[in-house]
Scaffold this motif. Sequence first.
Motif, PDB file in Angstrom:
ATOM      1  N   LEU A 153     105.590  72.066  56.064  1.00 53.75           N
ATOM      2  CA  LEU A 153     104.472  72.754  56.719  1.00 53.75           C
ATOM      3  C   LEU A 153     103.144  72.311  56.102  1.00 53.75           C
ATOM      4  O   LEU A 153     102.129  72.229  56.797  1.00 53.75           O
ATOM      5  CB  LEU A 153     104.634  74.275  56.582  1.00 53.75           C
ATOM      6  CG  LEU A 153     105.759  74.894  57.427  1.00 53.75           C
ATOM      7  CD1 LEU A 153     105.907  76.385  57.104  1.00 53.75           C
ATOM      8  CD2 LEU A 153     105.495  74.706  58.922  1.00 53.75           C
ATOM      9  N   GLY A 154     103.173  72.016  54.809  1.00 50.32           N
ATOM     10  CA  GLY A 154     101.973  71.519  54.137  1.00 50.32           C
ATOM     11  C   GLY A 154     101.487  70.228  54.780  1.00 50.32           C
ATOM     12  O   GLY A 154     100.285  70.029  54.964  1.00 50.32           O
ATOM     13  N   ILE A 156     113.337  77.027  50.766  1.00 45.34           N
ATOM     14  CA  ILE A 156     111.937  77.398  51.023  1.00 45.34           C
ATOM     15  C   ILE A 156     110.970  76.286  50.574  1.00 45.34           C
ATOM     16  O   ILE A 156     110.064  75.938  51.337  1.00 45.34           O
ATOM     17  CB  ILE A 156     111.607  78.748  50.350  1.00 45.34           C
ATOM     18  CG1 ILE A 156     112.403  79.854  51.059  1.00 45.34           C
ATOM     19  CG2 ILE A 156     110.123  79.058  50.412  1.00 45.34           C
ATOM     20  CD1 ILE A 156     112.381  81.185  50.359  1.00 45.34           C
ATOM     21  N   PRO A 157     111.133  75.705  49.383  1.00 42.01           N
ATOM     22  CA  PRO A 157     110.182  74.644  48.996  1.00 42.01           C
ATOM     23  C   PRO A 157     110.141  73.478  49.982  1.00 42.01           C
ATOM     24  O   PRO A 157     109.063  72.936  50.266  1.00 42.01           O
ATOM     25  CB  PRO A 157     110.705  74.168  47.631  1.00 42.01           C
ATOM     26  CG  PRO A 157     111.577  75.243  47.131  1.00 42.01           C
ATOM     27  CD  PRO A 157     112.106  75.994  48.303  1.00 42.01           C
ATOM     28  N   THR A 180     116.350  72.170  46.054  1.00 43.40           N
ATOM     29  CA  THR A 180     116.299  72.018  47.509  1.00 43.40           C
ATOM     30  C   THR A 180     117.709  72.161  48.084  1.00 43.40           C
ATOM     31  O   THR A 180     118.684  72.305  47.340  1.00 43.40           O
ATOM     32  CB  THR A 180     115.766  70.623  47.904  1.00 43.40           C
ATOM     33  OG1 THR A 180     116.775  69.659  47.601  1.00 43.40           O
ATOM     34  CG2 THR A 180     114.498  70.282  47.157  1.00 43.40           C
ATOM     35  N   ALA A 232     104.862  73.727  46.383  1.00 45.74           N
ATOM     36  CA  ALA A 232     106.280  73.435  46.615  1.00 45.74           C
ATOM     37  C   ALA A 232     106.626  72.048  46.054  1.00 45.74           C
ATOM     38  O   ALA A 232     107.665  71.861  45.419  1.00 45.74           O
ATOM     39  CB  ALA A 232     106.596  73.497  48.110  1.00 45.74           C
ATOM     40  N   VAL A 292      97.965  76.858  53.566  1.00 49.17           N
ATOM     41  CA  VAL A 292      99.303  76.318  53.884  1.00 49.17           C
ATOM     42  C   VAL A 292      99.505  74.987  53.171  1.00 49.17           C
ATOM     43  O   VAL A 292     100.567  74.721  52.590  1.00 49.17           O
ATOM     44  CB  VAL A 292      99.481  76.165  55.415  1.00 49.17           C
ATOM     45  CG1 VAL A 292     100.838  75.565  55.733  1.00 49.17           C
ATOM     46  CG2 VAL A 292      99.328  77.507  56.104  1.00 49.17           C
ATOM     47  N   LEU A 342     108.156  74.584  52.978  1.00 47.37           N
ATOM     48  CA  LEU A 342     106.729  74.683  52.642  1.00 47.37           C
ATOM     49  C   LEU A 342     106.096  73.296  52.519  1.00 47.37           C
ATOM     50  O   LEU A 342     104.972  73.077  52.957  1.00 47.37           O
ATOM     51  CB  LEU A 342     106.542  75.463  51.339  1.00 47.37           C
ATOM     52  CG  LEU A 342     106.797  76.969  51.434  1.00 47.37           C
ATOM     53  CD1 LEU A 342     106.595  77.624  50.079  1.00 47.37           C
ATOM     54  CD2 LEU A 342     105.887  77.620  52.471  1.00 47.37           C
ATOM     55  N   LEU A 388     100.174  75.704  49.573  1.00 44.48           N
ATOM     56  CA  LEU A 388     101.559  76.119  49.351  1.00 44.48           C
ATOM     57  C   LEU A 388     102.484  74.904  49.343  1.00 44.48           C
ATOM     58  O   LEU A 388     103.419  74.824  48.545  1.00 44.48           O
ATOM     59  CB  LEU A 388     102.003  77.105  50.446  1.00 44.48           C
ATOM     60  CG  LEU A 388     101.479  78.537  50.308  1.00 44.48           C
ATOM     61  CD1 LEU A 388     101.902  79.378  51.505  1.00 44.48           C
ATOM     62  CD2 LEU A 388     102.001  79.170  49.013  1.00 44.48           C
ATOM     63  N   GLY A 389     102.188  73.972  50.251  1.00 49.00           N
ATOM     64  CA  GLY A 389     102.973  72.731  50.273  1.00 49.00           C
ATOM     65  C   GLY A 389     102.836  71.983  48.959  1.00 49.00           C
ATOM     66  O   GLY A 389     103.801  71.451  48.424  1.00 49.00           O
TER      67      GLY A 389
END
Lengths: 408, 255
Positions: free
Chosen positions: A368-369, A361-362, A45, A33, A26, A365, A29-30
């Motif tokens: 969440l990162g 989405i970025p 964004t 992003a 995760v 992410l 992915l961050g």
Amino acid sequence: MKRIVYREWQLAPQRYWGLLAILAAVAGLGGLAFAYMEHEGHWVTGMTNHVVWGTPHIFAVFLIVAASGALNVASIASVFGKTLYKPLARLSGLLAVALLMGGLLVLVLDLGRPERLIVAMTHYNFRSIFAWNIFLYTGFMVIVIGYLWTMAERKGNVYTKQVGFVAFVWRLLLTTGTGSIFGFLVARQAYDTAVLAPLFIAMSFAFGLAIFMLVVMFAYTQDGRPLGNALLLRLRNLLAVFVGGVLLILLAYLLTKLYGARHYDLVSFYLLSGGSYTLAFWLGWILIGSLAPLGIFAHPVLGQDRTWLAAAAGMVIVGGFAAMYVLIIGGQAFPMPLFPGQTVVESGFLDGQVAPYAPSIPEVLLGLGGVAVALLITAVGVRVLQFLPESLDDRVVDPHLAAAAEPA
Amino acid sequence: MTEARDTIDRNRRAFLGAAAGLAVAPGVLLHTVAGAAPRSAPVTSDVRWGLLIDTAKCADGCTACVTACDEENGLNLQVKPEGQSEAKWAQQRSVWIRKAKLQDNQTGRITNLPLMCQHCERPPCVDVCPTGASFKRADGIVMVDRHTCIGCRYCMMACPYKARSFIHEKVTAQLTRAPRGKGCVESCNLCVHRRDNGQESTACVDACAREGHQAILFGDLKDPASHISQMLTAIASRQIREDLALNTGVRYSNI
């Protein structure tokens, strides 16, 4: 009271590495992003010239505020001398540093020019609350790390109370500073009020404690360590008080805005006509984030049930994100009061209109990162160092029960 | 012999004089140019640049000032990133000046006006900038130092006029006089390159005059003899969001 034995988190290697792998994925992915947003620019964004702070700021502010709140347990133990909370004071400090790092990472990686972070460290404008916050955040980390040392090192134990007091004052300043980032903005109707500082303090107490409870319950369940009700139910009661405190200050905020005619439209936007902001306010912040957990905490059966307590703590966190969405995004989307008494019929720049915003989405992410990094630091910390007491059984932590159990 | 020598000397002097003139003249010339366009001299607070906008003269539907600003400051060189929707791009592209049409809620009276950075005496964007990149020049122009802007957008949160734009996309073309960088914030700087080159006026003022409206007046607010100061003394004018007591450099009449 028995001597507290601390031991590294003993989760089976496969499960532990599995957990780390998920968190690292995760976080990775961050990172991707961030790389994408940095390479392309912020056009990828949902952020625009009208809603300039987006989802990353929801995550960043939430984590930073929660970081201060995660220190609750340590503060209560050291500053207010409550021995019940003392065994978990170390974890409290670790979680505070971890959450702050996660939040700051998101904030920094969302900058238009993240590579110029060095400029932010070498050029200061002390009229800016942002500049103060740079010191409040780094200072918090240094103080809490020192605080952890006084708790873990026998030679440092004598300083725990003093350092704990400094950390306690500092965390209040930190959340005041974070609330003031918005409170000092005279331009926008949703901000421009001192009440945001205490609101952010109360939110920090609630969100940080909710995260802390979930981390403790998860760590102890996974590890098979005893976790008694004495501590857990105290934390539950404390969380209920904090959630109630947030509601009280929120009420003061809304009533203050509602009292003068010039803010009627803002309150109406939040409470009635704001679309997703109204939904997030009532459903997310008030119902899921406040009333439902309070109901669970007060319930004679559910309020004793671990699963329900964990669910309620999770709801407080969901409510926290909803609160950030309403305050940060909703506060920007609401049109600025440029021309009182006039309606903007046409504008080349969305004047007088609610600014649209849809998270991309970025952005999600990246946010969440930041959460993953905070949890990763915590997971590694408890694994390699002695943060967790071997037992949180009632007879170990509760001074009264412990005294009763001692042979006379 | 003496006579002959004198003759020679005179010729020689004339030659030397001409040579010296040739050598010195460019320097003198450069010095004169520098005097006319004081790029090396520090900006002084002896002047405060500002605008007076007569909304009664601002024509409905006219966007000459916006177009002129776009061309002057290279805003028309911004390219919509491939794959971005028109609607979203309209909210992300940099805008320094915009037109707004207002209707009075009570009387229905219509007002047209251009809106840009108001060049406050006490600008909130300068107060909040953590690095000091958002700054006010001695001559009252509020602008962004693109070398120290970290792109945090706090100034955009703080500006009561929504006058600032963030560069969301990669910059493919820009003008030397108006540098632009991805991830930095920018806004109207009263055509600061014209100030530094000693030119008169701003692009929006010129365009408005060309259209025959003359709704915008540019000048030195500190010079009592300037046209703008005299107009401000003669007619009633307002600041947008006067309640904030920012003492804006841009004033509006008939609003």
